[in-house]
Design a protein around this motif. Structure first.
Motif, PDB file in Angstrom:
ATOM      1  N   ALA A 336     -30.216   6.858  -4.648  1.00 26.17           N
ATOM      2  CA  ALA A 336     -31.567   6.075  -3.478  1.00 26.17           C
ATOM      3  C   ALA A 336     -31.700   4.816  -4.072  1.00 26.17           C
ATOM      4  N   LEU A 337     -31.562   4.427  -5.076  1.00 32.03           N
ATOM      5  CA  LEU A 337     -32.046   3.042  -5.607  1.00 32.03           C
ATOM      6  C   LEU A 337     -30.696   2.131  -5.929  1.00 32.03           C
ATOM      7  N   GLY A 338     -29.746   2.505  -5.382  1.00 31.25           N
ATOM      8  CA  GLY A 338     -28.693   1.646  -5.533  1.00 31.25           C
ATOM      9  C   GLY A 338     -27.787   1.503  -6.736  1.00 31.25           C
ATOM     10  N   GLU A 339     -28.091   2.378  -7.669  1.00 29.85           N
ATOM     11  CA  GLU A 339     -27.443   2.392  -9.097  1.00 29.85           C
ATOM     12  C   GLU A 339     -25.953   2.938  -8.881  1.00 29.85           C
ATOM     13  N   ALA A 340     -25.022   2.666  -9.666  1.00 31.77           N
ATOM     14  CA  ALA A 340     -23.802   3.459  -9.739  1.00 31.77           C
ATOM     15  C   ALA A 340     -24.275   4.605 -10.309  1.00 31.77           C
ATOM     16  N   VAL A 341     -23.384   5.840  -9.384  1.00 31.53           N
ATOM     17  CA  VAL A 341     -23.675   7.271  -9.875  1.00 31.53           C
ATOM     18  C   VAL A 341     -22.548   7.965  -9.880  1.00 31.53           C
ATOM     19  N   VAL A 342     -22.421   9.016 -10.762  1.00 31.31           N
ATOM     20  CA  VAL A 342     -21.338   9.837 -10.973  1.00 31.31           C
ATOM     21  C   VAL A 342     -21.818  11.163 -10.124  1.00 31.31           C
ATOM     22  N   PRO A 343     -21.153  11.496  -9.138  1.00 28.59           N
ATOM     23  CA  PRO A 343     -21.405  12.839  -8.333  1.00 28.59           C
ATOM     24  C   PRO A 343     -21.579  14.051  -9.353  1.00 28.59           C
ATOM     25  N   LEU A 344     -22.712  15.029  -9.068  1.00 34.60           N
ATOM     26  CA  LEU A 344     -22.653  16.055  -9.869  1.00 34.60           C
ATOM     27  C   LEU A 344     -21.393  16.826  -9.959  1.00 34.60           C
ATOM     28  N   ARG A 345     -21.225  17.349 -11.277  1.00 33.05           N
ATOM     29  CA  ARG A 345     -19.973  17.829 -11.416  1.00 33.05           C
ATOM     30  C   ARG A 345     -20.310  19.046 -12.519  1.00 33.05           C
ATOM     31  N   LEU A 346     -20.136  20.340 -11.562  1.00 31.77           N
ATOM     32  CA  LEU A 346     -20.625  21.544 -11.959  1.00 31.77           C
ATOM     33  C   LEU A 346     -19.562  22.123 -13.007  1.00 31.77           C
ATOM     34  N   ARG A 347     -18.537  21.854 -12.966  1.00 30.56           N
ATOM     35  CA  ARG A 347     -17.205  22.287 -13.933  1.00 30.56           C
ATOM     36  C   ARG A 347     -17.700  22.015 -15.757  1.00 30.56           C
ATOM     37  N   THR A 348     -18.469  20.922 -15.781  1.00 26.49           N
ATOM     38  CA  THR A 348     -18.790  20.484 -17.012  1.00 26.49           C
ATOM     39  C   THR A 348     -20.078  20.999 -17.447  1.00 26.49           C
ATOM     40  N   VAL A 349     -20.879  21.776 -16.616  1.00 23.07           N
ATOM     41  CA  VAL A 349     -22.295  22.194 -17.067  1.00 23.07           C
ATOM     42  C   VAL A 349     -22.164  23.429 -17.788  1.00 23.07           C
ATOM     43  N   ALA A 350     -22.824  23.550 -18.863  1.00 27.37           N
ATOM     44  CA  ALA A 350     -22.809  24.782 -20.016  1.00 27.37           C
ATOM     45  C   ALA A 350     -24.028  25.496 -19.360  1.00 27.37           C
ATOM     46  N   ALA A 351     -24.062  26.735 -19.668  1.00 24.61           N
ATOM     47  CA  ALA A 351     -25.010  27.685 -19.246  1.00 24.61           C
ATOM     48  C   ALA A 351     -24.950  28.834 -20.373  1.00 24.61           C
ATOM     49  N   ASN A 352     -26.420  29.250 -20.650  1.00 23.31           N
ATOM     50  CA  ASN A 352     -26.425  30.074 -21.889  1.00 23.31           C
ATOM     51  C   ASN A 352     -27.550  31.262 -21.201  1.00 23.31           C
ATOM     52  N   VAL A 353     -27.463  32.576 -21.867  1.00 21.23           N
ATOM     53  CA  VAL A 353     -28.105  33.636 -21.411  1.00 21.23           C
ATOM     54  C   VAL A 353     -28.700  33.976 -22.925  1.00 21.23           C
ATOM     55  N   PHE A 354     -30.185  33.674 -22.643  1.00 24.31           N
ATOM     56  CA  PHE A 354     -30.766  33.873 -24.333  1.00 24.31           C
ATOM     57  C   PHE A 354     -31.029  35.415 -24.504  1.00 24.31           C
ATOM     58  N   THR A 355     -30.046  36.258 -24.536  1.00 28.82           N
ATOM     59  CA  THR A 355     -30.193  37.528 -25.148  1.00 28.82           C
ATOM     60  C   THR A 355     -29.778  37.385 -26.706  1.00 28.82           C
ATOM     61  N   ASP A 356     -29.967  38.784 -27.339  1.00 27.12           N
ATOM     62  CA  ASP A 356     -29.718  38.889 -28.705  1.00 27.12           C
ATOM     63  C   ASP A 356     -28.287  39.811 -28.865  1.00 27.12           C
ATOM     64  N   PRO A 357     -26.959  39.427 -28.982  1.00 26.23           N
ATOM     65  CA  PRO A 357     -26.534  37.808 -29.231  1.00 26.23           C
ATOM     66  C   PRO A 357     -26.682  37.083 -27.900  1.00 26.23           C
ATOM     67  N   GLU A 358     -26.610  35.770 -28.018  1.00 25.75           N
ATOM     68  CA  GLU A 358     -26.546  35.064 -26.786  1.00 25.75           C
ATOM     69  C   GLU A 358     -25.251  34.980 -26.092  1.00 25.75           C
ATOM     70  N   LEU A 359     -24.976  34.563 -24.881  1.00 24.24           N
ATOM     71  CA  LEU A 359     -23.802  34.232 -24.123  1.00 24.24           C
ATOM     72  C   LEU A 359     -24.039  32.958 -23.451  1.00 24.24           C
ATOM     73  N   ALA A 360     -22.905  31.917 -23.934  1.00 30.57           N
ATOM     74  CA  ALA A 360     -22.952  30.754 -23.228  1.00 30.57           C
ATOM     75  C   ALA A 360     -21.179  30.598 -22.785  1.00 30.57           C
ATOM     76  N   THR A 361     -21.402  29.760 -21.849  1.00 33.44           N
ATOM     77  CA  THR A 361     -20.385  29.571 -20.856  1.00 33.44           C
ATOM     78  C   THR A 361     -20.185  28.055 -20.529  1.00 33.44           C
ATOM     79  N   VAL A 362     -18.878  27.617 -20.290  1.00 34.44           N
ATOM     80  CA  VAL A 362     -18.798  26.238 -19.753  1.00 34.44           C
ATOM     81  C   VAL A 362     -17.233  26.247 -19.125  1.00 34.44           C
ATOM     82  N   GLY A 363     -17.124  25.529 -18.151  1.00 31.80           N
ATOM     83  CA  GLY A 363     -15.992  25.548 -17.217  1.00 31.80           C
ATOM     84  C   GLY A 363     -15.426  26.397 -16.608  1.00 31.80           C
ATOM     85  N   VAL A 364     -14.192  26.755 -16.587  1.00 30.66           N
ATOM     86  CA  VAL A 364     -13.583  27.750 -15.686  1.00 30.66           C
ATOM     87  C   VAL A 364     -13.776  29.145 -16.356  1.00 30.66           C
ATOM     88  N   SER A 365     -13.780  30.198 -15.258  1.00 29.88           N
ATOM     89  CA  SER A 365     -14.100  31.477 -15.689  1.00 29.88           C
ATOM     90  C   SER A 365     -12.929  32.317 -15.706  1.00 29.88           C
TER      91      SER A 365
END
Length: 467
Positions: A336-365
């Motif tokens: 909105a303010l005219g800065e250079a911006v890289v569009p959102l890339r969900l492929r590089t988003v890491a996610a975590n489930v805080f169970t015991d043990p934890e479960l973390a993922t990133v990238g392809v499934s």
């Protein structure tokens, strides 16, 4: 100076506000609950603080294996009131930190609600602000509006929360004591996390899952590994079971399943997803597209269909993660303010489930690989073979890596382990920076360390023959 109004002060809203203020815009944040929004005050921060208490209890499990007599879990008592007080105290402290940061950056913070007003001529959008102070509603003419209103726990008409026995995850911290027996309806991420935490605190837990395994949208190997841990520790898991209704019965609850069975317990936690907070914002009247689900569709730079109106966070339905919400908000302001911006890339988003043990993922499934949507080689290393894991008596969990068949470029990973949320980081860096298994394999890791399994998985993929 551009004037920006942000409706919602959660991760999407407050991170966006900090970016916009840094770029010298005139920024107003309107938030009904408090700085940090529901994420800080009632959702993510409280739940992870609650889980932290459960992890302390877990530390007393099987200490004899280490030559330490602690009298075991039976000797541990949990003061629910103290746990809940700490949860609320830390949530309020985090909210205060966010508020202080916003004010220091020059952001105007309004406690109250806001909605889009009538369309105006020119390049501004009228936002009508209703402060909680009781002052009259007033308009702000903004060049850019960001809708970041989050989401609310979904309620079932046949399982209406009463805050006493039938609960949403926002109401558990008001209980005077831990449940005598908790039935959790819904085995997604939230249901699994709370089931895990209460089980660790010594509460008998029954988990009602409508699918054939817990966390059906997560990596199947990872979900099954965690389900096995749950069962081994005494959790009752009812797979392929759908709850039709939850009702109060005396001093407890009764959950009626679709096959006619009933489950009785002292309390029920309803964890069946969230609904976006997009009603009463004047969006449709203003011409902003709203999906049937209530979510606001956006593109990869957080734009809605109306120029100058952006949306970010859980109200968009992109990914219900605080990290994604925050990045969506930042991207919206940069764009909105005219800065250079890289569009959102969900492929590089890491996610975590805080169970015991934890479960973390990133990238392809694994699903994408199995059905041929993504070509990949893979390896899965059990943690049980890791020297550090043996020292800590960690027998459950694994590290999984995916790479492109020809180039060896790392395109995804899964970790099941204590603090998998930390262990996923080197894999996330590799995915983000297009690293190959060779580059990761040649990285010297600490010995002994759990991260050594990440490098070892890469080494195995280096010499993995294509089938």
């Amino acid at each position: 100076m551009k004037r920006i109004v942000i409706i919602g002060g959660g991760p999407a809203g407050y991170e966006a506000a900090l970016v916009a203020a840094q770029l010298r815009a005139d920024v107003t944040v309107v938030e009904a609950d408090g700085a940090g929004g529901a994420c800080v005050l009632s959702d993510c921060v409280p739940s992870k603080t609650f889980i932290a208490s459960s992890e302390v209890v877990t530390g007393y499990r099987d200490t004899e294996e280490f030559g330490i007599d602690s009298d075991g879990l039976e000797a541990v008592t949990v003061d629910a009131a103290a746990v809940h007080a700490r949860v609320k105290r830390l949530a309020l402290a985090q909210s205060a930190d966010v508020h202080s940061k916003l004010v220091k950056a020059g952001v105007t913070f309004v406690a109250g609600r806001a909605r889009l007003g009538e369309d105006t001529l020119g390049h501004t959008h009228r936002v009508l602000v209703s402060p909680d102070s009781g002052d009259a509603e007033y308009p702000i003419e903004a060049s850019t509006v960001l809708v970041a209103t989050g989401a609310t726990p979904r309620q079932l008409p046949t399982a209406v929360p009463d805050g006493e026995r039938i609960l949403t995850w926002r109401q558990v911290y008001d209980l005077p004591a831990l449940p005598e027996h908790l039935v959790v309806v819904g085995s997604g991420v939230t249901g699994a996390e709370f089931a895990s935490a209460y089980l660790a605190m010594g509460v008998p837990v029954t988990l009602v899952s409508s699918r054939d395994r817990v966390m059906p949208h997560e990596d199947a190997d990872a979900a099954m590994a965690i389900e096995q841990v749950f069962r081994a520790r005494g959790m009752t898991i009812l797979n392929n079971s759908r709850a039709d209704a939850v009702s109060r019965v005396g001093d407890g609850v009764e959950v009626r399943l679709s096959d006619g069975r009933t489950v009785t317990a002292s309390h029920a936690l309803i964890a069946v997803g969230s609904v976006p907070n997009t009603a009463d914002l004047g969006l449709a009247e203003y011409g902003v597209t709203v999906a049937d689900s209530g979510h606001v569709p956006v593109d990869r730079v957080s734009r809605t269909n109306v120029p100058g109106i952006y949306a970010a966070g859980d109200c968009t339905g992109v990914l219900p993660l605080a990290s994604v919400a925050a990045m969506q908000g930042r991207i919206a302001m940069w764009h909105a303010l005219g800065e250079a911006v890289v569009p959102l890339r969900l492929r590089t988003v890491a996610a975590n489930v805080f169970t015991d043990p934890e479960l973390a993922t990133v990238g392809v499934s694994q699903d994408e690989v199995d059905d041929g949507r993504v070509q990949a080689r893979q390896v899965m290393l059990p943690l049980a073979g890791n020297a550090r894991a043996k020292m800590a008596d960690l027998r459950d969990g694994f590290v999984k890596l995916f790479c492109r068949p020809a180039s060896g470029q790392i395109i995804g990973g899964v970790v099941v382990a204590p603090k998998a949320s930390e262990l996923i980081m080197p894999i996330t860096v590799a995915v983000e920076n297009h690293m190959t298994v060779s580059q990761l394999a040649h990285t010297i890791t600490i010995y002994p360390s759990l991260s050594g399994s990440v490098a070892e998985a890469a080494r195995q993929l280096m010499w993995h023959d294509e089938e």
